[in-house]
Design a protein around this motif. Structure first.
Motif, PDB file in Angstrom:
ATOM      1  N   LEU A   1      53.145  54.124  55.369  1.00  0.00           N
ATOM      2  CA  LEU A   1      54.522  54.221  55.861  1.00  0.00           C
ATOM      3  C   LEU A   1      55.059  55.639  55.756  1.00  0.00           C
ATOM      4  N   VAL A   2      54.762  56.311  54.668  1.00  0.00           N
ATOM      5  CA  VAL A   2      55.199  57.707  54.508  1.00  0.00           C
ATOM      6  C   VAL A   2      54.539  58.594  55.568  1.00  0.00           C
ATOM      7  N   LEU A   3      53.241  58.429  55.756  1.00  0.00           N
ATOM      8  CA  LEU A   3      52.539  59.216  56.778  1.00  0.00           C
ATOM      9  C   LEU A   3      53.069  58.920  58.175  1.00  0.00           C
ATOM     10  N   GLY A   4      53.360  57.661  58.449  1.00  0.00           N
ATOM     11  CA  GLY A   4      53.931  57.296  59.744  1.00  0.00           C
ATOM     12  C   GLY A   4      55.312  57.898  59.938  1.00  0.00           C
ATOM     13  N   GLY A   5      56.122  57.886  58.880  1.00  0.00           N
ATOM     14  CA  GLY A   5      57.450  58.510  58.955  1.00  0.00           C
ATOM     15  C   GLY A   5      57.371  59.997  59.209  1.00  0.00           C
ATOM     16  N   LEU A   6      56.428  60.664  58.552  1.00  0.00           N
ATOM     17  CA  LEU A   6      56.251  62.097  58.777  1.00  0.00           C
ATOM     18  C   LEU A   6      55.746  62.386  60.189  1.00  0.00           C
ATOM     19  N   ALA A   7      54.920  61.499  60.717  1.00  0.00           N
ATOM     20  CA  ALA A   7      54.406  61.701  62.073  1.00  0.00           C
ATOM     21  C   ALA A   7      55.525  61.598  63.108  1.00  0.00           C
ATOM     22  N   VAL A   8      56.539  60.811  62.819  1.00  0.00           N
ATOM     23  CA  VAL A   8      57.641  60.640  63.760  1.00  0.00           C
ATOM     24  C   VAL A   8      58.763  61.639  63.491  1.00  0.00           C
ATOM     25  N   ALA A   9      59.187  61.769  62.233  1.00  0.00           N
ATOM     26  CA  ALA A   9      60.381  62.556  61.926  1.00  0.00           C
ATOM     27  C   ALA A   9      60.090  63.807  61.116  1.00  0.00           C
ATOM     28  N   GLY A  10      58.856  64.138  60.892  1.00  0.00           N
ATOM     29  CA  GLY A  10      58.517  65.309  60.093  1.00  0.00           C
ATOM     30  C   GLY A  10      58.753  66.612  60.849  1.00  0.00           C
ATOM     31  N   PRO A  11      58.508  67.735  60.197  1.00  0.00           N
ATOM     32  CA  PRO A  11      58.753  69.038  60.815  1.00  0.00           C
ATOM     33  C   PRO A  11      57.881  69.309  62.039  1.00  0.00           C
ATOM     34  N   SER A  12      56.744  68.663  62.135  1.00  0.00           N
ATOM     35  CA  SER A  12      55.907  68.811  63.331  1.00  0.00           C
ATOM     36  C   SER A  12      55.695  67.454  63.992  1.00  0.00           C
ATOM     37  N   GLY A  13      56.638  66.555  63.805  1.00  0.00           N
ATOM     38  CA  GLY A  13      56.516  65.201  64.346  1.00  0.00           C
ATOM     39  C   GLY A  13      57.021  65.101  65.778  1.00  0.00           C
ATOM     40  N   LEU A  14      57.072  63.868  66.248  1.00  0.00           N
ATOM     41  CA  LEU A  14      57.455  63.611  67.635  1.00  0.00           C
ATOM     42  C   LEU A  14      58.895  64.023  67.929  1.00  0.00           C
ATOM     43  N   LEU A  15      59.799  63.835  66.976  1.00  0.00           N
ATOM     44  CA  LEU A  15      61.198  64.183  67.209  1.00  0.00           C
ATOM     45  C   LEU A  15      61.415  65.693  67.293  1.00  0.00           C
ATOM     46  N   ALA A  16      60.577  66.478  66.635  1.00  0.00           N
ATOM     47  CA  ALA A  16      60.704  67.933  66.649  1.00  0.00           C
ATOM     48  C   ALA A  16      59.963  68.567  67.819  1.00  0.00           C
ATOM     49  N   TRP A  17      59.257  67.782  68.589  1.00  0.00           N
ATOM     50  CA  TRP A  17      58.423  68.319  69.671  1.00  0.00           C
ATOM     51  C   TRP A  17      59.249  69.076  70.721  1.00  0.00           C
ATOM     52  N   SER A  18      60.350  68.495  71.180  1.00  0.00           N
ATOM     53  CA  SER A  18      61.157  69.153  72.215  1.00  0.00           C
ATOM     54  C   SER A  18      61.801  70.425  71.676  1.00  0.00           C
ATOM     55  N   GLU A  19      62.211  70.417  70.420  1.00  0.00           N
ATOM     56  CA  GLU A  19      62.781  71.623  69.813  1.00  0.00           C
ATOM     57  C   GLU A  19      61.732  72.728  69.740  1.00  0.00           C
ATOM     58  N   ASN A  20      60.516  72.362  69.390  1.00  0.00           N
ATOM     59  CA  ASN A  20      59.437  73.352  69.345  1.00  0.00           C
ATOM     60  C   ASN A  20      59.146  73.929  70.727  1.00  0.00           C
TER      61      ASN A  20
END
Length: 95
Positions: free
Chosen positions: A16-35
């Motif tokens: 669950l922690v790894l999944g959360g980081l994959a979605v909301a982490g600094p290089s996750g899916l949510l940060a993709w557009s910002e990057n």
């Protein structure tokens, strides 16, 4: 049986922690557009700096001691040392 249940719960928590980081982490899916936006911004800055560098390289080439461009030398003398010819009129413009 209790040890196996504890191990399964710990493994689930790690997943669950790894999944959360994959979605909301600094290089996750949510940060993709910002990057991507930052990448476009940096590429624009790089292009502007490359143009500025090319202009400065051209200016340096025009001031080479062996074959200096007379117009560039005159421009620098006028701007840096406030040198003018006797027949010139200086008009100062306010910025």
């Amino acid at each position: 049986m209790r040890k196996q249940k504890t191990t399964q719960n710990a493994a689930l928590l790690v997943l669950l922690v790894l999944g959360g980081l994959a979605v909301a982490g600094p290089s996750g899916l949510l940060a993709w557009s910002e990057n991507l936006r930052l990448l476009d911004q940096r590429e624009a800055q790089l292009e502007a700096l490359q143009k500025e560098r090319a202009a400065l390289q051209n200016k340096v080439a025009l001031l080479h001691p062996d074959h200096a461009d007379p117009d560039m030398v005159g421009e620098l003398l006028r701007s840096q040392l406030n040198v003018v010819h006797p027949d010139e009129v200086v008009i100062k413009l306010e910025d």
